[in-house]
Every structure is written in structure tokens, then in C-alpha cells.
Write a protein that holds these residues in place. Structure first.
Motif, short mmCIF file in Angstrom:
data_model
loop_
_atom_site.label_atom_id
_atom_site.label_comp_id
_atom_site.label_asym_id
_atom_site.label_seq_id
_atom_site.Cartn_x
_atom_site.Cartn_y
_atom_site.Cartn_z
N ASN A 400 34.70 54.65 -25.07
CA ASN A 400 35.47 53.41 -25.07
C ASN A 400 34.59 52.17 -25.01
O ASN A 400 35.06 51.10 -24.66
CB ASN A 400 36.49 53.40 -23.92
N ASN A 401 33.32 52.34 -25.37
CA ASN A 401 32.39 51.21 -25.43
C ASN A 401 31.08 51.78 -25.97
O ASN A 401 30.90 52.99 -26.04
CB ASN A 401 32.19 50.59 -24.05
N PHE A 402 30.19 50.92 -26.38
CA PHE A 402 28.91 51.39 -26.88
C PHE A 402 28.05 51.98 -25.77
O PHE A 402 27.35 52.97 -25.96
CB PHE A 402 28.14 50.25 -27.56
N HIS A 403 28.08 51.36 -24.60
CA HIS A 403 27.20 51.75 -23.51
C HIS A 403 28.03 52.17 -22.32
O HIS A 403 28.30 51.39 -21.40
CB HIS A 403 26.27 50.58 -23.14
N ILE A 404 28.42 53.42 -22.35
CA ILE A 404 29.19 53.99 -21.26
C ILE A 404 28.31 54.97 -20.51
O ILE A 404 27.19 55.27 -20.93
CB ILE A 404 30.47 54.67 -21.78
N PRO A 405 28.76 55.48 -19.36
CA PRO A 405 27.91 56.42 -18.63
C PRO A 405 27.41 57.55 -19.52
O PRO A 405 28.12 58.04 -20.40
CB PRO A 405 28.85 56.93 -17.52
N TYR A 406 26.19 57.96 -19.27
CA TYR A 406 25.53 58.96 -20.11
C TYR A 406 26.32 60.25 -20.19
O TYR A 406 26.36 60.90 -21.24
CB TYR A 406 24.13 59.22 -19.55
N GLN A 407 26.96 60.61 -19.10
CA GLN A 407 27.75 61.84 -19.10
C GLN A 407 28.84 61.78 -20.16
O GLN A 407 28.99 62.71 -20.96
CB GLN A 407 28.39 62.05 -17.72
N GLN A 408 29.61 60.68 -20.19
CA GLN A 408 30.70 60.57 -21.15
C GLN A 408 30.21 60.26 -22.56
O GLN A 408 30.73 60.79 -23.54
CB GLN A 408 31.68 59.47 -20.71
N GLY A 409 29.17 59.40 -22.67
CA GLY A 409 28.74 58.94 -23.98
C GLY A 409 27.86 59.91 -24.73
O GLY A 409 27.86 59.90 -25.97
N VAL A 410 27.14 60.76 -24.02
CA VAL A 410 26.18 61.66 -24.68
C VAL A 410 26.45 63.12 -24.34
O VAL A 410 26.70 63.94 -25.23
CB VAL A 410 24.73 61.28 -24.31
N ILE A 411 26.40 63.47 -23.06
CA ILE A 411 26.51 64.88 -22.68
C ILE A 411 27.85 65.46 -23.12
O ILE A 411 27.90 66.52 -23.77
CB ILE A 411 26.32 65.04 -21.16
N ASP A 412 28.95 64.78 -22.78
CA ASP A 412 30.27 65.29 -23.15
C ASP A 412 30.43 65.36 -24.66
O ASP A 412 30.98 66.33 -25.19
CB ASP A 412 31.37 64.40 -22.57
N GLN A 413 29.98 64.32 -25.38
CA GLN A 413 30.15 64.30 -26.83
C GLN A 413 29.32 65.39 -27.51
O GLN A 413 29.79 66.06 -28.42
CB GLN A 413 29.76 62.92 -27.40
N TYR A 414 28.08 65.55 -27.07
CA TYR A 414 27.20 66.53 -27.71
C TYR A 414 27.71 67.96 -27.50
O TYR A 414 27.72 68.77 -28.43
CB TYR A 414 25.78 66.39 -27.18
N LEU A 415 28.14 68.26 -26.29
CA LEU A 415 28.52 69.63 -25.96
C LEU A 415 30.01 69.89 -26.09
O LEU A 415 30.45 71.04 -26.00
CB LEU A 415 28.06 69.96 -24.53
N GLY A 416 30.81 68.84 -26.27
CA GLY A 416 32.26 69.01 -26.39
C GLY A 416 32.91 69.41 -25.09
O GLY A 416 33.81 70.26 -25.06
N ILE A 417 32.50 68.77 -24.00
CA ILE A 417 33.03 69.10 -22.67
C ILE A 417 33.59 67.83 -22.04
O ILE A 417 33.46 66.73 -22.57
CB ILE A 417 31.94 69.72 -21.77
#
Length: 557
Positions: A400-417
Motif C-alpha cells: 500500500n505504498n512504495f516503502h512499507i515494512p520489509y516483511q510486507q513489501g519484500v518477504i511476503d511478496q517474494y514467498l507468497g506468505i
């Protein structure tokens, strides 16, 4: 808690308010109006696609996060908000001060990372990388597996003199063979930090799982992959260093002139630059891009005017890139051509759509032709598809933004979790699927034959394309501009050869195919051409090339 938000229209001042935990679902927003000189996130009321396209035409910094009846916009100060009102748009303020909000979020990330175990990402990271981190980690992959990974240096330095780097990964990576290529790039837009993260993680994933994961091992045997995490190196460094955190474009301060680091960092130049994803030649100059250098969608002085764009063009034009992925964020979308509502569906639409649906299933994102978001012109994927025939896509990562917490912005997106709702394997799985598309001979073409051992084989195709009718600053339209293309790639023969190539028949923006041929040359290592053959081959076809003349002349050494 429900937000109490006042609509802001032409007759109103800067009075949009947002309560804590309000409409955007972004924690920490405060009940205050944006200060005159800060970047704020606003939600603009756009009931129809025509309203969205009218908003894009104003030059506003429009995100890809579109919901029924609205789309999010980044307002760079009070003047942007005034222009929205003057254009007749109403809006709600979601985050009044994005820079302050992001710095708070990322400071919390850093604090958590100091006490957390490594993340489940291939790298174990819990925080966003810096510009220097990418160079270090790319070099580390080469050092770790020189048999599998080799460095790629793109031919043009950035406006500020930075080198644009990547890696090529494949079994026997140094071989001069005819395997197809999957090209994965991130960060055309400087502020889109998660895009560089997921591309880097995928490179690490492939290297660490070669020989461990049979699927990955097989793909690295069948096809090459080139990964360039940061295309817009100057802009990314400026953004990630918090100089101009929400910078989108490159560091072009004045058309036709270079730039210095001081000029790019100057607050007076924060809004200037070229939108690299509006600078590619196919459909350049059309709607969905601006003629104003201060607009966030400024197309540049001419097609391919920017060195960062020419880097991608020359990379693709010198290899058989059979699929391309340019990662963006945010919007939870899988986008494919065409990118304008007036363009017919592509000639490959049934297959293109099916691939897009597979990518959407993995990510949980909606797969659509790009124009269904809004009209754009001069983008990477449209240029690559209409020039080479490669199935090219653009992900808009979730969030919901360009710079969100790493967990939501990268980890969750990459792994689908976690927050990556409805994902089935995440971006990781989608990239593996697209890598398989690049390797799948049903999706490109194949040339076969026999050539003298050590002969240099080259395929080449030259043709002219055209921009869109070029919109002028006064709103009138000029003629389409021609631009030449030369696609060429080479391999060294070892006798019988199998060469994965893009189809010679080229898809056109009219929804038809243009009948063109590859010119295949068989030459000695010193470059002396012994035979030249023209071969026409369609997607999914295999053509056998007769190089008997090359054999006869080769024996006359």
C-alpha cells in the motif's frame, strides 16, 4: 476505527483529514493536513477509466494502486494538490507526510532486524539494501560460483557516471551456445525499492539452489537468465539515501545535457528527470506520457534518449531474450501489452493471457492488459514484445505504498506468505514460471543444422519501427518518428547445433504479424563470412538451415 474524511474539491482548500488507522489502512497516519512542501499520498476519486486517463493526462504522479472508484496519487507539495482541484478532481489525504512516515517505518524495521533471526528469504535479509549492497552481493555471487555466474556490465554509464551491473546465471555460463535468455530487471523507477529486492533474491535463490532443487537445476541447464536489480542507478541512490526519497525518474536535469551529483541532489531539481518507462521507442510520444520535464511521466526529448534505456535495448538486441520481466511496485498486478485502449489485442493474446494468468495465480495479483489500468506509452514490455516477440510482462508488487515494512513489501511478496493474500508461491513461483516460459520452445522458435566446428554463427534482423503520432506541448499532434532496429546474436558451432531464437515473424501493434526473416551467417573465427542464409520461422516452429556451402568453403583453408 472508521475514518472521517472531508472531500476536497475545486471550491475547497487543503482540508482533507485522515484519522489514525484510517482509510488507507496505513498505521501511524495523523490527523493533519499536508504541509506545503512535503510529499503526501492522496486517493483521488476516479469513477471511470476515462477519469483515470484524464488524471494521467494532467501529469500527476499517479500510482498503479487502483481500486473501484479511485486511484492513489503522490502529491509533491501544495502545487500538485492545487492542480488536482483546478482539474476538477476530489481527493482524500491518506498519508500527509510520506517521508516522515517512511523514515519511521524503516527505523522500526532496522530496530527489529537487530533482534530478529534471519528471514526465510534466500539471503536471510530483514531490511532494505543500499545501492552499495547490490554491487557487493552481485560480486559475491560471481566469486561464490564462477562456473555458474558471470558479471554483466551494461554498455552505458548513467548520467552521473555510475556503472549499471547485473549477473548472468546458467550452467557452463561462459559457453557461446544457443540457449534462450530470460531477462529480469528492477527499479526503472527510483523509489520502487522492493523491485530491486525481489530480483536480487531470485538471483541468490537460483545460485544457492542449483544442484539442490531439480526444477532450478533443470532451468539453468536449459536457459540463461540475466538479472539486473537496479536499472535507474542514479535515481535509486538518491532515493535510498533519503535525499529525494520519492524520486521516480532519472537525473536528467536538462535535455541533452549531463548532470552532476550536486545538480541531481538540488531540491530545486527534485521533480525534473525522465521517466525511463516512458522513453522506449514503441509508441513513444503517445498518450499516457508527458511533454513537461517536471511531470513524473516525462517521456524525454526523444525515444531512447536516456542511457539507462539504451542499456536495456542493447542488452535485449544482442541476445535471444525470449521472455522479459520488468518489476515495478505497487498495485498487485501482472501487466502485459497492449498499453493503450486504442491498440487491438496482440496477435498472441490467447497465449499471452494464459501465461499472465499463471503468473497471477502464483502472485495472487490480477492479470490484465496494461491499458485496463490506464493508458501509457513508451514502456519496456511493449517495446520488447513488439520488437522481438518476447513475452514481456511488468509486475506491480503488492503493498500500500512504495516503502512499507520489509516483511510486507519484500518477504511476503517474494514467498507468497502473510500479507500476500491469495498467493500460491508468490513472486518466486511466478518468476520460476516465467523462466520456464523463456525456456519453452512452444513460445519461441528454433533453428537447427550442422556447421563446421568452431564456426561463428550469427543471426541478424534489421527493420524500422515508428513512434506514436507525437503529442506536442500545445496539445497538437505531429507525425510518427521512425527509428531503426538491429537485432543480432551469435554462437560458436560445435558441429550439429540447436539455436533457440525469437520468431522472425514480428508482432505489430495492429494485431497482425509482419513477415520478416532472420539472416543467418556462417563465418570463420576471424569474421570472414562463408555463407549467408535467410530463414523465416514462426513462434513454436523449428527450421533446419542448410550450411553446406559453409562446410565446403571451410575445408578450403
Amino acid at each position: 476505527m472508521r475514518s472521517r474524511v472531508r472531500r476536497v474539491g475545486v471550491a475547497f482548500g487543503l482540508a482533507a483529514l485522515l484519522t489514525v488507522g484510517g482509510l488507507s489502512g496505513v498505521p501511524g497516519a495523523t490527523a493533519q493536513q499536508p504541509a506545503p512542501d512535503v510529499v503526501s499520498l492522496v486517493r483521488v476519486d476516479t469513477p471511470t477509466t476515462a477519469d483515470v486517463n484524464r488524471l494521467v493526462a494532467t501529469g500527476a504522479d499517479v500510482s498503479e494502486h487502483r481500486q473501484p472508484g479511485s486511484i492513489e496519487v503522490f502529491a509533491h507539495g501544495a502545487d500538485d494538490l492545487r492542480r488536482l482541484r483546478e482539474a476538477g478532481f476530489t481527493y482524500q489525504v491518506v498519508i500527509p507526510d510520506l517521508v516522515a512516515h517512511t523514515q519511521r517505518v524503516l527505523a522500526e524495521d532496522e530496530a527489529r532486524a537487530r533482534t530478529m533471526a534471519p528471514s526465510p528469504l534466500p539471503s536471510g535479509r530483514n531490511t532494505y539494501r543500499t545501492y552499495a549492497d547490490y554491487g557487493t552481493e552481485l560480486a559475491g555471487l560471481v566469486a561464490e560460483r564462477p562456473d555458474l555466474v558471470r558479471p554483466i556490465t551494461l554498455p552505458h554509464k548513467s548520467l552521473l557516471g555510475k556503472t549499471v551491473s547485473g549477473v548472468e546465471i546458467a550452467h557452463d555460463v561462459a559457453a557461446s551456445d544457443g540457449r534462450p535468455v530470460f531477462l529480469l530487471v528492477g527499479t526503472h523507477h527510483a523509489r520502487e525499492w522492493p523491485t530491486a529486492e525481489v530480483t536480487m533474491e531470485f538471483a541468490i535463490d537460483l545460485v544457492r539452489n542449483e544442484g539442490v532443487d531439480p526444477r532450478i537445476t533443470g532451468l539453468l541447464r536449459q536457459a540463461r537468465i540475466i538479472v539486473v536489480p537496479v536499472i535507474n542507478v542514479d535515481g535509486y541512490d538518491i532515493s535510498r539515501s533519503y535525499i529525494h526519497e520519492y524520486k521516480r525518474k532519472n537525473c536528467r536535469v536538462r535535455d541533452g545535457a549531463g548532470a552532476t551529483p550536486a545538480q541531481c541532489a538540488d531540491p530545486d531539481n527534485a521533480q525534473v528527470g525522465v521517466d525511463l518507462n516512458r522513453n522506449y521507442g514503441v509508441n513513444w510520444g503517445g498518450v499516457g506520457a508527458s511533454t513537461n520535464p517536471n511531470s513524473q511521466t516525462y517521456r524525454g526529448a526523444a525515444p531512447f534518449s536516456e542511457p539507462e534505456v539504451r542499456n536495456v535495448v542493447e542488452l535485449v538486441s544482442s541476445r535471444q531474450v525470449t521472455s522479459l520481466q520488468s518489476v515495478h511496485n505497487y498495485g498487485s498486478l501482472v501487466l502485459r501489452p497492449p498499453q493503450q485502449s486504442t491498440t487491438p489485442p496482440t496477435v498472441d493474446e490467447p497465449v499471452y493471457a494464459a501465461i499472465g494468468e499463471a503468473l497471477g495465480k502464483a502472485t495472487g495479483y490480477r492479470s490484465i492488459p496494461s491499458y485496463q489500468l490506464y493508458d501509457t506509452s513508451g514502456s519496456t514490455s511493449e517495446w520488447a514484445y513488439f520488437t522481438t516477440g518476447a513475452f514481456s510482462f511488468e509486475f506491480e508488487l503488492g503493498g500500500n505504498n512504495f516503502h512499507i515494512p520489509y516483511q510486507q513489501g519484500v518477504i511476503d511478496q517474494y514467498l507468497g506468505i502473510g500479507s500476500a493474500e491469495n498467493a500460491d508461491g508468490g513472486v518466486r513461483e511466478a518468476l520460476l514460471v516465467q523462466y520456464e516460459v523463456a525456456a519453452n520452445r512452444e513460445h519461441h522458435a528454433v533453428l537447427t543444422g550442422t556447421a563446421p566446428k568452431g564456426a561463428r554463427l550469427t543471426v541478424e534482423k534489421s527493420f524500422t519501427q515508428y513512434t506514436a503520432p507525437v503529442l506536442r506541448p500545445d496539445g497538437t499532434t505531429g507525425p510518427r518518428l521512425p527509428f531503426p532496429n538491429v537485432l543480432t546474436s551469435s554462437m560458436t558451432a560445435s558441429g550439429a547445433f540447436t539455436w533457440d531464437v525469437n520468431p522472425s515473424l514480428r508482432p505489430d501493434r495492429t494485431g497482425h504479424l509482419i513477415a520478416e526473416s532472420w539472416t543467418l551467417r556462417c563465418a570463420r573465427p576471424n569474421g570472414k563470412v562463408l555463407q549467408e542464409v535467410r530463414v523465416m520461422v514462426a513462434r513454436g516452429e523449428r527450421a533446419t538451415v542448410d550450411l553446406s556451402e559453409c562446410h565446403r568453403k571451410w575445408r578450403r583453408r
